[in-house]
Design a protein around this motif. Structure first.
Motif, PDB file in Angstrom:
ATOM      1  N   PHE A  45      10.704  12.540   3.165  1.00 16.74           N
ATOM      2  CA  PHE A  45      10.801  13.619   2.564  1.00 16.74           C
ATOM      3  C   PHE A  45      11.919  14.652   3.403  1.00 16.74           C
ATOM      4  N   ARG A 111       7.823  18.087  -5.086  1.00 13.19           N
ATOM      5  CA  ARG A 111       8.453  17.020  -4.829  1.00 13.19           C
ATOM      6  C   ARG A 111       8.748  16.087  -6.148  1.00 13.19           C
ATOM      7  N   ASN A 149      10.421   6.805  -2.555  1.00 14.53           N
ATOM      8  CA  ASN A 149       8.844   6.594  -2.203  1.00 14.53           C
ATOM      9  C   ASN A 149       8.196   6.878  -3.590  1.00 14.53           C
ATOM     10  N   GLU A 150       7.106   5.995  -3.646  1.00 18.05           N
ATOM     11  CA  GLU A 150       6.421   5.919  -4.768  1.00 18.05           C
ATOM     12  C   GLU A 150       6.890   6.282  -6.219  1.00 18.05           C
ATOM     13  N   ASN A 249       7.467   1.739  -1.875  1.00 17.68           N
ATOM     14  CA  ASN A 249       6.018   1.590  -1.760  1.00 17.68           C
ATOM     15  C   ASN A 249       5.453   1.766  -3.044  1.00 17.68           C
ATOM     16  N   ASP A 272       0.667   1.605  -1.323  1.00 20.93           N
ATOM     17  CA  ASP A 272      -0.227   3.016  -1.023  1.00 20.93           C
ATOM     18  C   ASP A 272      -1.434   2.890  -1.670  1.00 20.93           C
ATOM     19  N   TYR A 274      -5.473   4.702  -1.736  1.00 16.74           N
ATOM     20  CA  TYR A 274      -6.274   5.897  -1.410  1.00 16.74           C
ATOM     21  C   TYR A 274      -7.703   5.799  -2.303  1.00 16.74           C
ATOM     22  N   GLU A 306       0.823   2.696   2.876  1.00 18.00           N
ATOM     23  CA  GLU A 306      -0.035   4.138   3.259  1.00 18.00           C
ATOM     24  C   GLU A 306      -1.408   3.743   2.922  1.00 18.00           C
ATOM     25  N   MET A 314      -5.984  15.248  -2.595  1.00 17.02           N
ATOM     26  CA  MET A 314      -5.681  15.492  -3.959  1.00 17.02           C
ATOM     27  C   MET A 314      -6.736  15.370  -5.066  1.00 17.02           C
ATOM     28  N   PHE A 344      -0.674   7.268   5.750  1.00 19.12           N
ATOM     29  CA  PHE A 344       0.051   8.430   5.870  1.00 19.12           C
ATOM     30  C   PHE A 344      -0.950   9.550   6.354  1.00 19.12           C
ATOM     31  N   GLU A 354       0.096  19.190   2.220  1.00 16.91           N
ATOM     32  CA  GLU A 354      -0.873  18.268   2.364  1.00 16.91           C
ATOM     33  C   GLU A 354      -1.475  18.474   3.887  1.00 16.91           C
ATOM     34  N   HIS A 357      -4.900  17.036   4.566  1.00 16.28           N
ATOM     35  CA  HIS A 357      -5.084  15.566   4.212  1.00 16.28           C
ATOM     36  C   HIS A 357      -4.978  14.697   5.696  1.00 16.28           C
TER      37      HIS A 357
HETATM   38  C1  GAL Z   1       1.144   9.402  -1.394  1.00 19.23           C
HETATM   39  C2  GAL Z   1       2.661   9.663  -0.689  1.00 19.23           C
HETATM   40  C3  GAL Z   1       2.469  10.275   0.602  1.00 19.23           C
HETATM   41  C4  GAL Z   1       1.287  11.517   0.539  1.00 19.23           C
HETATM   42  C5  GAL Z   1       0.083  10.543   0.290  1.00 19.23           C
HETATM   43  C6  GAL Z   1      -1.098  11.657   0.382  1.00 19.23           C
HETATM   44  O1  GAL Z   1       1.312   9.655  -2.764  1.00 19.23           O
HETATM   45  O2  GAL Z   1       3.666   8.695  -0.777  1.00 19.23           O
HETATM   46  O3  GAL Z   1       3.669  11.088   0.871  1.00 19.23           O
HETATM   47  O4  GAL Z   1       1.635  12.403  -0.409  1.00 19.23           O
HETATM   48  O5  GAL Z   1       0.028   9.947  -0.949  1.00 19.23           O
HETATM   49  O6  GAL Z   1      -2.148  10.636  -0.016  1.00 19.23           O
END
Ligand code: GAL
Length: 696
Positions: A45, A111, A149-150, A249, A272, A274, A306, A314, A344, A354, A357
């Protein structure tokens, strides 16, 4: 092209030094070395700092960062930095900002604020990519390009005028004539016939249901349009740095991009993910996402780009990962084919959206649980070089298809469905039975799999029907579930009893849908436990389910049997006595059809029956169900056993645990515990490894 994976798994994360004064960077690399970090993703970023005005670059800080990393033995996955356009771009080119379905143009200040079809955005992204490639392509730290990214994470559909033009060009290339489009879209209905491509718009907010095929084509177009952005940057990188592989990703089982069409263009699949620590099914859902990544690369090792060390920011409430859970989920990725575990991000932000996070290095510093867990994992991975490059062995295929996903989630259908829930339910059931599952697009050869599950393949192409039939004929045990083969790729109904060519494979046809009412979708990530919502049910009786009736949930249909045997029937209600489950011997295999959705427990019974039918032998139990989920996966020579449950289990498997050096047999595996057992158990017969017995 240079190989990405080397002697030991990659370990590291997103590194954003631009958020910190230079004085911090030395501490960063010292701590990285100590924790075993060997790969970081840099610059994701950083566009606004790299190019503060159009065409004016400031690379000094990035030069220093890359040199510092190199001096400290840390390799770099260098981002093209195009995921967050700087304020000057939207200031000078306001039309580059995306527009929602309701016609709202989104504002800068976050973003991913770009329309994927915007020429201004694309030109600027290509220019930055070229400048970075020319400057850093020969830097010894750079081993991988991280494009954007994503893709699609926040803006996967744009409805602006530029998107409309691009959509029209895409349609013209697909249909050639407006007559062909009118016919495919069924525009005779509701007076929608188009006189020319110029009249067509994206499916913006409409008074009633939009045209279904227009909507599906817009989903396909939108996925292709993001892919076009990726391919433009990739072409620049290939030209300037042909030896450096590229990745972008992915986001697990993300809905809005068809990863099957993307995967062949990506040198290294990366993901990525989560999983929500508050979700008791998180590890089950995550297993599916990992299996998808392996399958997208056709079995090749992939990179967990990630994950979080602990809480994210989030969700409305962000529960930390339990002690050991980050490690357990990391090993899940490794077991299922990842050759690198990244996070991440490296250092938890002090400012910005973030800052709450979690990261590898938390706000509180190194005297912390999170840091100790990071250090432990880094040290362990460094000793697991023998796993790198090995393959994960799968016993079953699960057909997973984005067209069906988009189409079955449209409005105006017999019921509301979450395609992901339908598929995840079967993935979880197979996984809990000890099987490892590949995901498959369904139109390629499936016959190597002893078991093939086809959940609600709503849009059935001829190629998919042929591959599914061929698998059964060649010896696979195939299960097709309700709402398969309802329409073709133009969403035109397959007349004459649905199922298309699968009627002959399965020996059945469908007269009428009989949904039982209620909405079936469950909010949240990768929903596995379909029965967790209160749902209307119907009894289903058959030997497969034992003496008690099984529970069919929310869906039933009127099935006519042509040449199959009836294995269970509906009991009670309007369809009492009609088939709910059938089996047809097809070639040397079998083709089952299930005309309802089953509870978790009943699904397990059916899976056990399918396993028996396929000839795979399950010789002992794997703990699952209420106590949680104990995962067993064979990768290369190593058997991974991971206890995601809430009670300890005892291992029955002989061998040595590569992590502790201890004898595996008789070992107690606490919740979140992991063992990596060597040597391999005999799997030549394609039988699932069974290594776990319940404690006590
Ligand atoms: C992803 C992203 C990262 C960060 C992360 C937080 O979506 O690529 O930059 O935002 O989530 O969980």
């Amino acid at each position: 092209m240079r190989p990405v994976f080397t002697d030991s798994p990659w370990f590291g994360g997103d590194y954003n030094p631009e958020q910190w004064p230079e004085a911090v960077w030395d501490e960063d690399v010292d701590l990285m070395r100590g924790a075993g970090v060997n790969l970081v993703t840099v610059g994701v970023f950083a566009w606004a700092l790299l190019e503060p005005e159009e065409g004016r670059y400031e690379f000094g800080w990035l030069d220093s960062v890359l040199d510092l990393l190199h001096e400290n033995g840390v390799k770099v996955d260098l981002a093209t930095a195009t995921a967050a356009p700087p304020p000057w771009l939207s200031d000078q080119y306001p039309e580059s900002l995306p527009v929602t379905v309701d016609g709202i143009r989104l504002s800068p200040g976050s973003r991913q604020g770009y329309c994927p079809s915007s020429p201004a955005y694309r030109t600027a992204a290509r220019r930055l990519t070229r400048t970075l490639a020319e400057r850093y392509g020969a830097h010894p730290a750079v081993v991988l390009w991280h494009i954007n990214n994503e893709y699609g994470c926040h803006v996967s559909r744009c409805y602006c005028d530029e998107s409309a033009s691009a959509f029209r060009r895409w349609l013209e290339a697909k249909y050639r004539t407006i007559g062909a489009l009118n016919s495919a879209w069924g525009t005779a209905f509701w007076s929608q016939s188009y006189g020319s491509f110029e009249q067509i718009l994206p499916p913006r907010a409409t008074p009633a249901f939009p045209n279904p095929t227009q909507s599906l084509d817009f989903d396909r177009f939108s996925s292709d349009e993001l892919l076009a952005c990726f391919l433009e940057e990739k072409a620049v990188l290939r030209e300037v740095t042909p030896d450096i592989p590229v990745t972008t990703n992915f986001m697990g089982t993300f809905r809005n991009v068809d990863y099957w069409t993307w995967a062949p263009h990506v040198d290294v699949i990366s993901d990525d993910l989560y999983p929500d620590p508050a979700d008791p099914d998180a590890a089950r859902g995550a297993a599916m996402a990992r299996d998808l990544m392996r399958s997208l690369g056709r079995g090749k090792p992939w990179l967990l780009m990630e994950q979080s060390t602990s809480a994210v920011n989030m969700r409305p409430t962000n529960v930390p990962k339990a002690p050991g859970q980050m490690r357990a989920l990391s090993y899940q990725a490794l077991a299922r084919g990842a050759d690198g575990i990244l996070f991440f991000q490296w250092r938890q932000s002090a400012a910005g959206a973030e800052r709450f996070h979690s990261a590898m290095l938390p706000h509180a510093g190194t005297d912390t649980r999170i840091w100790r867990e990071v250090e432990q994992l880094g040290a362990e991975l460094a000793a697991l070089g023998s796993v790198v490059g090995t393959r994960t062995r799968a016993h079953a295929a699960l057909v997973f298809d984005w067209d069906s996903r988009w189409a079955i989630e449209q409005a105006g259908l017999p019921t509301t469905s979450s395609y992901l829930a339908l598929a995840a339910h079967w993935h979880a059931a197979l996984t809990e039975a000890g099987l490892t599952v590949d995901l498959a697009p369904g139109d390629e050869d499936l016959s190597a799999y002893p078991i093939v599950i086809v959940p609600s393949l709503f849009v059935l192409t001829d190629a998919q029907a042929a591959a599914i039939d061929a698998a059964a004929a060649a010896g696979s045990t195939v299960l097709v579930t309700s709402q398969t083969g309802i329409v073709d790729q133009d969403l035109r109904v397959r007349l004459g009893g649905y199922l298309g060519d699968l009627q002959s494979t399965l020996g059945v046809w469908i007269e009428e849908f009989w949904p039982l009412g209620g909405a079936w979708a469950r909010p949240g990530a990768i929903p596995v436990a379909q029965e967790s919502t209160v749902a209307p049910t119907v009894r289903v009786r058959g030997d497969v389910f034992g003496p008690e009736a099984a529970t069919g949930i929310e869906w039933s249909e009127c099935v006519h049997v042509r040449d199959a045997s009836v294995r269970a029937v509906f009991e009670g209600g309007h369809l009492s006595g009609w088939p709910a489950l059938t089996r047809k011997a097809r070639g040397v295999g079998a083709a089952w059809y299930l005309a309802t959705r089953l509870s978790r427990e009943d699904t397990a019974s059916l899976v056990a029956q399918l396993i028996a039918d396929s000839g795979l032998a399950l010789s002992a139990s794997v703990v699952g169900g209420e106590s949680g989920f104990v995962e067993t996966v064979q990768r290369g020579d190593a058997l991974f056993v991971i206890n995601h449950g809430s009670t300890a289990v005892t291992l029955a498997q002989e061998g040595v645990d590569l992590l502790s050096g201890a004898d595996a047999q008789g070992m107690t595996l606490e919740p979140q515990g992991v063992v990596v057992i060597s040597p391999r158990v005999a799997l030549d017969s394609a039988e699932p490894a069974v290594a776990v017995v319940a404690a006590g």
